[in-house]
Design an enzyme around this catalytic site. Sequence first.
Site, short mmCIF file in Angstrom:
data_model
loop_
_atom_site.label_atom_id
_atom_site.label_comp_id
_atom_site.label_asym_id
_atom_site.label_seq_id
_atom_site.Cartn_x
_atom_site.Cartn_y
_atom_site.Cartn_z
CB SER A 1 -11.31 -5.70 4.58
OG SER A 1 -10.30 -5.01 3.89
CD GLN B 1 -11.03 -3.12 -2.92
OE1 GLN B 1 -10.64 -2.65 -3.97
NE2 GLN B 1 -10.33 -3.07 -1.80
CD GLU C 1 -7.22 -0.08 -2.10
OE1 GLU C 1 -7.66 0.38 -1.06
OE2 GLU C 1 -7.18 -1.30 -2.35
CB SER D 1 -15.15 3.35 1.28
OG SER D 1 -14.40 2.81 0.22
CD GLU E 1 3.20 -0.86 10.08
OE1 GLU E 1 3.69 0.04 10.77
OE2 GLU E 1 2.07 -0.79 9.55
#
Length: 747
Positions: A489, A486, A604, A521, A732
């Site tokens: 990020s 994936q 996910e 990953s 958060e």
Amino acid sequence: MALALTDDHRDLADSVAAWTRRAAPVEATRAQLDDLAAGKRPEAWDALVQQGLHAIHLPEEDGGAGAGLVELAVVTEQLGRALHPGPFLSTVLASAVVSAAPESPVRSAALEGFAEGATGALSDGPGLTATPYDGGWLLQGETRPVLGLPGADLVVVRATSATGQPVWCVLTPAAGEVIGEPATDLSRSVGRLVLDGRLVGAAEVLPAPAAERAELAAAALLAADAAGVARWCVDAAVAHVSTREQFGVPVGSFQAVQHKAALLLVKAEMIGAAAWDAARAGDDEHDDPAQQRLAAAQVGLTALPAAVDVAAEAVLLFGGIGFTWEHDAHLYWRRAISLSAANGPEATWAARLGAAALEGERDFGFVADDALPELRAELAAVLDAALALPEDGVPATGWAPSRGGRRQEHLADARLVAPHYPEPWGRAAGPEEQAVIAQEFARRALAQPSTVIGEWVLPTLLLHGTPAQQQRFVDPTLRGEIFWCQLFSEPGAGSDLAGLSTRARKVDGGWVLTGQKVWNSMAAEADWGVCLARTDPDAPKHAGISYFLVDMRSEGVDVRPLRQATGLSEFNEVFLDDVFVPDECLVAEPGAGWRLAVTTLANERLSMGARLSHGSSDLVRAVLASGAHEASRDAVVEVLGRCVGREMALSALNLRSVLARIDGLGGVGGGAEVSVQKVCNAIAQRDNSRDLLRVLGRDALVAVPPTGKHTTDPVIDHLGLPAVLVGGGTIEIQLNVIARRVLRLPR
């Protein structure tokens, strides 16, 4: 989500809630506080008895309704939510314990008295001794504070003989001296029973209830009341911060307040799930003492102390007004403290749960072993044939499982790699079918194949991809021929995924991607990656993103491993230097990337939230077995109990979510129960890891370097926590989701 899951239970909860609002509003309770403390029955007691709420769980032959512990817990939760006053809880605690005793004249007489409206109290703690005397028992001593003792008609007491044998009796308060105490919970009485050589005979001695059932019933009912308290605290605090304004805006629009409110909901959901699990263990037809021990200890350790925290945090959300005598918040806080205290010391339950966890595990299965026999017969043939095939795929490396091979090909052909997928790739299996399939795999010690990142990618392709994309990627992924990573990020975006800067430039026949991705990953092992890139720099940041499928062997793709603090390289950074992606590898239309990313991330988070056994308790067991801890064995067993308690609460949350889907009921709201589970999972792993470090002492000076896919070293495990706490969305971020989608707090 309330304790009630089925339609019948929800109807019961609604009717009890409506009745108690009419019969015993909090204003009426406040007007009776002095009388309640003295043990006088509240004004609504006779009406409650007429409703039969006090006897819903008692056998029909003794005048009750013949329902189970779950039904009684549903009633108790609603009364707790309304701060219903007086002897209801102490009475049902006593009668539930008596009903767990073997048949006897004493049992029948007591249950008939309770059914007719007698009030009761339960003293099952230390303080009373029993000495054989003249064919009976001589009771001596003073109990610890007992809930509901002043004003009780019948007192169920447990004394202890010199040999440790429990001696149960059903007495009247006249049997000894009742000393009233100033109660923490102002809406209920509390007192001590003093017995000075009281002789009891056959007419008062109750055959000993099954210890596990009696203990479980008491813990479950206390926790059900606490679940009601927690639910009121969440609802009232959220309503307050949604309307209370400061600086010209609602207080609930501030992120710090939103996070505090969201955590209240998370804890309230955990309390409710734990109470429900304990109640269902009491109604389990198998009547397994080992399961009852686990459920009782878990609810005593996690649910009841958590209710105290929820109430205290709610007071803080109310601000100064919540700390005043006139506000109801302190009454609920007092009740939460009282409920936790009535169940005994938290540390005792931690030690008991740890000891029970060394003997077995809580069963969170929801299908019978003989459910769906035709499916089981089909699975037996397929899985037995799979076991006969060699595991001849490429061996596992890093986080990647073994690749392909005849065994996985056989299981993919049988549509068992992802049985919940639609045909022809899966079986469109619902929760019950999936559970049966998992049972049959487990019976053969055969691991269900995992597509890892593919479990997040394929649902997106099945929902948004073209038939050609589905045909190209879905089946080969299920067969283990394609691995995914994936590419979402980025170093500069952090948690702001929509702030990505990777660009996609349109060229003839496709797109050219340029940018950098990080924390990927399986990127080193992956054949394909799903990549978000900005295709329209002039559009609002969420609207200008597209979703691409990238061949990881394309020219311009550079994968560089990132070595972590653990010593492992489980993540990578990926550089995209003018990487060409053909048009057929754009999923949906340009600019639809954010909508597709939400689908991927939802899967996910579901996967990560559903990971019920994350290894924390197993790591404590390994430390116990090796003796590599400086603290005493008892201290480590207590840590094991705390770890198992958190894991059990998470498992109960997940099971309730599954059962709610089966019954067609919603979860906590908007599908965001996954975020609740993710928060619980992350907190459990964080706290479990830290608790284990606390008992290692100087043994934590040694950290064994990882040598393979996993590490069993507790220090290395602790150093790996950021992967858990950040992956799939930080705590958060999940709290933001809960605050806005579930609690509907203002932006």
